[in-house]
Design a protein around this motif. Sequence first.
Motif, short mmCIF file in Angstrom:
data_model
loop_
_atom_site.label_atom_id
_atom_site.label_comp_id
_atom_site.label_asym_id
_atom_site.label_seq_id
_atom_site.Cartn_x
_atom_site.Cartn_y
_atom_site.Cartn_z
N PHE A 1 87.75 -11.59 -36.14
CA PHE A 1 87.00 -10.37 -36.41
C PHE A 1 86.22 -10.51 -37.71
O PHE A 1 86.64 -11.19 -38.64
CB PHE A 1 87.88 -9.12 -36.42
N THR A 2 85.05 -9.88 -37.70
CA THR A 2 84.22 -9.83 -38.90
C THR A 2 84.74 -8.70 -39.78
O THR A 2 85.34 -7.74 -39.31
CB THR A 2 82.75 -9.58 -38.54
N LEU A 3 84.48 -8.83 -41.09
CA LEU A 3 84.98 -7.87 -42.06
C LEU A 3 83.99 -7.74 -43.20
O LEU A 3 83.55 -8.74 -43.76
CB LEU A 3 86.34 -8.34 -42.60
N GLY A 4 83.65 -6.50 -43.54
CA GLY A 4 82.75 -6.26 -44.65
C GLY A 4 82.36 -4.79 -44.71
O GLY A 4 82.88 -3.96 -43.97
N TYR A 5 81.44 -4.49 -45.61
CA TYR A 5 80.95 -3.12 -45.74
C TYR A 5 79.83 -2.88 -44.74
O TYR A 5 78.86 -3.64 -44.68
CB TYR A 5 80.47 -2.85 -47.17
N ALA A 6 79.98 -1.83 -43.94
CA ALA A 6 79.03 -1.53 -42.87
C ALA A 6 77.64 -1.20 -43.42
O ALA A 6 77.51 -0.52 -44.44
CB ALA A 6 79.53 -0.35 -42.04
N ASP A 7 76.65 -1.69 -42.70
CA ASP A 7 75.26 -1.34 -42.99
C ASP A 7 74.68 -0.63 -41.78
O ASP A 7 73.50 -0.75 -41.48
CB ASP A 7 74.45 -2.60 -43.32
N GLU A 8 75.52 0.07 -41.08
CA GLU A 8 75.14 0.88 -39.93
C GLU A 8 76.23 1.92 -39.69
O GLU A 8 77.34 1.77 -40.20
CB GLU A 8 74.93 0.02 -38.67
N ASP A 9 75.89 2.96 -38.95
CA ASP A 9 76.85 4.01 -38.63
C ASP A 9 76.71 4.34 -37.15
O ASP A 9 76.09 5.33 -36.78
CB ASP A 9 76.58 5.25 -39.50
N PRO A 10 77.28 3.47 -36.29
CA PRO A 10 77.11 3.68 -34.85
C PRO A 10 77.75 4.98 -34.36
O PRO A 10 78.78 5.42 -34.88
CB PRO A 10 77.82 2.48 -34.22
N ASP A 11 77.12 5.57 -33.36
CA ASP A 11 77.69 6.74 -32.70
C ASP A 11 78.94 6.33 -31.94
O ASP A 11 79.07 5.16 -31.53
CB ASP A 11 76.69 7.35 -31.72
N PRO A 12 79.84 7.27 -31.71
CA PRO A 12 81.03 6.95 -30.90
C PRO A 12 80.62 6.55 -29.49
O PRO A 12 79.64 7.07 -28.96
CB PRO A 12 81.83 8.25 -30.88
#
Length: 170
Positions: free
Chosen positions: A143-154
């Motif tokens: 799995f990738t891990l880091g601070y998100a640069d997106e906010d996907p919808d559920p």
Amino acid sequence: MDVFEAVKERRSIRKYRDAEVEEEKLQKILESARLAPSAANRQQWKFLVVKSQKTREKLVEPAHGQQMVAQAPVLVVACSTESEHVMPCGQPAYTVDLSIAVSFMILEAQELGLGTCWLGAFSEDAFKEILEIPDDIRIVAAFTLGYADEDPDPRPRKAIDEITSYEKYE
């Protein structure tokens, strides 16, 4: 954040900010895997933390071209150190054990404000070669891990009555 909130809010993140994951947060995520249950408490696992940009770039192609593998500051590869043990229910213990541990890690990452994406599309053989993982070790997940640069919808989910039966399978 409580566990249910973490489950409800977690999304698969495929775009990451250019920001390092703090070592104390990474250690807490790894500790959540260490504490995870395993069949007969065997803990037959090893978690490979890949921070090297060069190495992550090499893993993009065997990860079916998923660019987030190179973009995220961390890739965690979950390995089974023993894959022969079968539980009395007939399931191989290593796939169950590592799925539990990775789930714990991903939920801890969510609580710590980090994004993740569980990779199911990758070439185990190519990953093993690049990461110098012995032939007798199985990779169950990454799995990738880091601070998100997106906010996907559920994503849509089935209704509870479509996925649940009581007392007998219906």
